[in-house]
Design an enzyme around this catalytic site. Structure first.
Site, short mmCIF file in Angstrom:
data_model
loop_
_atom_site.label_atom_id
_atom_site.label_comp_id
_atom_site.label_asym_id
_atom_site.label_seq_id
_atom_site.Cartn_x
_atom_site.Cartn_y
_atom_site.Cartn_z
N CYS A 2 0.87 -1.17 0.00
CA CYS A 2 0.00 0.00 0.00
C CYS A 2 0.91 1.22 0.00
O CYS A 2 1.56 1.51 1.00
CB CYS A 2 -0.91 0.00 1.22
N GLU A 111 -4.09 1.05 -6.05
CA GLU A 111 -3.10 0.16 -6.64
C GLU A 111 -3.10 0.41 -8.15
O GLU A 111 -4.07 0.96 -8.70
CB GLU A 111 -3.40 -1.31 -6.34
#
Length: 244
Positions: A2, A111
């Site tokens: 992340c 993402e």
């Protein structure tokens, strides 16, 4: 992993949601493009310096953990994630795992997926925003650490201490896994108290709190490539990609 997320909720709303004390003098602007080394909101429990009673607080930390034994803070930008499989073993994280755990509130995280070039378009990276289906706040599992700046002689000077954090990641569920194999690990609401409790130091019990969520709890959607640059910020980053 992340490496970017959104956190746009007002601190008073987060304090109410997590039943935490918040000092209104501590502020952060809403961000739809939180990046490593940014200041971020965190929920944690610490003993009050005057009374000794443990209290839950909403406060700001810098994203990118600097271990207490580090010679300088420069490595923090690389330590933004800790893998759930090994977080209790790694020297940089294991003490924090048993003593300094936190929750990092997020609207969702980003993402990227590579898109190959075509006859009419160059290759590019398409960002996706991954968020709870019910639009609730994600309580990402985190750790925090104190680093003492030796250049500041007065230990009571707030500038003497750098407080940093990292996000614990896990294998991605199907919805997120189609984009990236890792994702931040969210702590279930019923486990918040046990996760934050600084007196809770049993590694086996703590690891049992970190469940990978079942598929179907997350929604994934393509968003504007403007989020690719950390210089851009604002709710428009969540708009659908234009002309793709």
């Amino acid at each position: 992993m992340c490496g970017r997320y959104a956190s746009s909720r007002a601190p008073e709303d987060l304090a109410g949601l997590f039943e935490a004390r918040w000092d209104p003098r501590e502020t952060l602007a809403p961000s739809w493009n939180v990046a490593p080394t940014d200041e971020v909101w965190a929920v944690l429990e610490r003993p009050d310096r005057t009374t000794g009673e443990v209290e839950r607080r909403l406060r700001t930390l810098r994203w990118g953990l600097v271990p207490s034994w580090a010679k300088d803070p420069t490595g923090g930008a690389r330590m933004i994630n800790a893998r759930v499989e090994t977080v209790h073993e790694k020297p940089a994280y294991r003490r924090a795992f048993t003593r300094r755990r936190c929750l990092l509130p997020a609207d969702g995280f980003y993402e990227w997926q590579s898109v190959a070039a075509t006859a009419t378009a160059k290759a590019y990276k398409q960002p996706y925003f991954i968020t709870p289906e019910d639009t609730s706040v994600m309580a990402m599992a985190g750790l925090y650490e104190f680093w003492r700046d030796p250049a500041v002689t007065d230990e009571d000077d707030p500038a003497a201490w750098l407080i940093t954090t990292t996000i614990i990641t896990t294998e991605a569920t199907d919805a997120a896994g189609r984009i990236h194999p890792r994702m931040p690990l969210a702590v279930a609401a019923q486990d918040h108290d046990a996760w934050l409790d600084p007196a809770h130091e049993d590694v086996h019990d703590l690891r049992a709190l970190l469940h990978t969520p079942a598929d179907g709890h997350l929604a994934v959607r393509a968003v504007s490539t403007a989020v690719n640059s950390v210089r851009n910020n604002g709710p428009e980053l969540l708009a659908p990609p234009a002309g793709r």
